[in-house]
Design a protein around this motif. Structure first.
Motif, mmCIF file in Angstrom:
data_model
loop_
_atom_site.group_PDB
_atom_site.id
_atom_site.type_symbol
_atom_site.label_atom_id
_atom_site.label_comp_id
_atom_site.label_asym_id
_atom_site.label_seq_id
_atom_site.Cartn_x
_atom_site.Cartn_y
_atom_site.Cartn_z
ATOM 1 N N PRO A 189 0.829 -1.210 0.000
ATOM 2 C CA PRO A 189 0.000 0.000 0.000
ATOM 3 C C PRO A 189 0.863 1.260 0.000
ATOM 4 O O PRO A 189 1.852 1.348 0.741
ATOM 5 N N LEU A 209 -2.922 3.133 5.710
ATOM 6 C CA LEU A 209 -2.318 2.338 4.649
ATOM 7 C C LEU A 209 -2.140 0.895 5.101
ATOM 8 O O LEU A 209 -2.365 -0.047 4.337
ATOM 9 N N GLN A 224 0.718 5.787 -0.535
ATOM 10 C CA GLN A 224 0.002 7.029 -0.808
ATOM 11 C C GLN A 224 0.592 7.627 -2.075
ATOM 12 O O GLN A 224 1.814 7.659 -2.243
ATOM 13 N N ALA A 238 -4.594 6.646 -2.560
ATOM 14 C CA ALA A 238 -3.749 5.542 -2.095
ATOM 15 C C ALA A 238 -4.047 4.339 -2.973
ATOM 16 O O ALA A 238 -5.135 4.221 -3.543
#
Length: 219
Positions: free
Chosen positions: A154, A202, A156, A176
């Protein structure tokens, strides 16, 4: 009418109680509170409040920031359904679905589970990256080429990167992405007007997408 406030506050006894009293003094009824992140001496909380129709959001910001050590990071209208086991219910709904419908269930339910504006699953297609599945609120603007696929964890995304469509930039969309299913596909999440995705968020997205990927693989 309901609003979702993201607040930073000093992590000390009584601070949350003082915040609740101050919000109550302007007619706000707290419906739910989620601890997004806790660090050394501070906490980041998402608070859903209900106020009388016509009440101004600025009133909530002023009431919150009247408390020493409290800062409102963002405020936006909230129309989600309050549930205590959102992630588990999403995974259960996906497991009950079949075939391609599973991905559609994911993007349909992800916005209220992860408190984002929209969700889509993207992957390679003719002319670049294309939207394979999207929530009802997902923008239909073509993506073209992106510089972040494939993703392995994950992340951003930079809201000002060259690949970001201009309409998304105009409303300060924070995004994200996380791998989902095949390595070339990703779950793309957007928040119109922010706030940024916290590291803990995240991590939460990563846990969810890994579970969903396992469910998809065992179908």
């Amino acid at each position: 009418m309901s609003y979702l406030l993201r607040v930073y506050l000093q992590d000390r006894p009584g601070s949350l109680g003082l915040l609740a009293v101050s919000l109550g003094s302007v007619g706000a009824d707290i419906l739910s509170l989620d601890v997004v992140e806790r660090g050394e001496g501070y906490a980041v909380d998402d608070i859903v409040v209900e106020v009388a129709r016509g009440s101004l959001p600025d009133t909530l910001i002023t009431a919150a920031e009247n408390i020493d050590g409290v800062r409102v990071d963002s405020i936006r209208p909230y129309t989600g359904v309050l549930e205590t086991h959102r992630e588990l219910e999403l995974v259960d709904e996906i497991a009950r679905a079949t075939g391609a419908a599973r991905m559609q269930v994911l993007v349909d339910l992800a916005p209220r589970v992860l408190r984002v504006s929209w969700a889509m699953v993207v992957g390679p297609g003719a002319g670049g990256v294309v939207q394979l599945f999207g929530s009802s609120s997902a923008p239909e603007t073509p993506l073209g080429d992106v510089d972040w696929l494939p993703v392995t964890e994950p992340v951003q995304l930079d809201p000002d990167a060259p690949w970001v469509p201009e309409p998304w930039r105009d409303i300060d969309t924070r995004m994200a992405a996380a791998p989902i299913g095949a390595a070339s596909k990703a779950l793309l999440l957007g928040r119109s007007g922010g706030p940024d995705f916290r590291p803990s968020e995240l991590a939460r997205v990563g846990y969810l997408t890994r579970i969903v990927t396992t469910v998809l693989a065992t179908s």
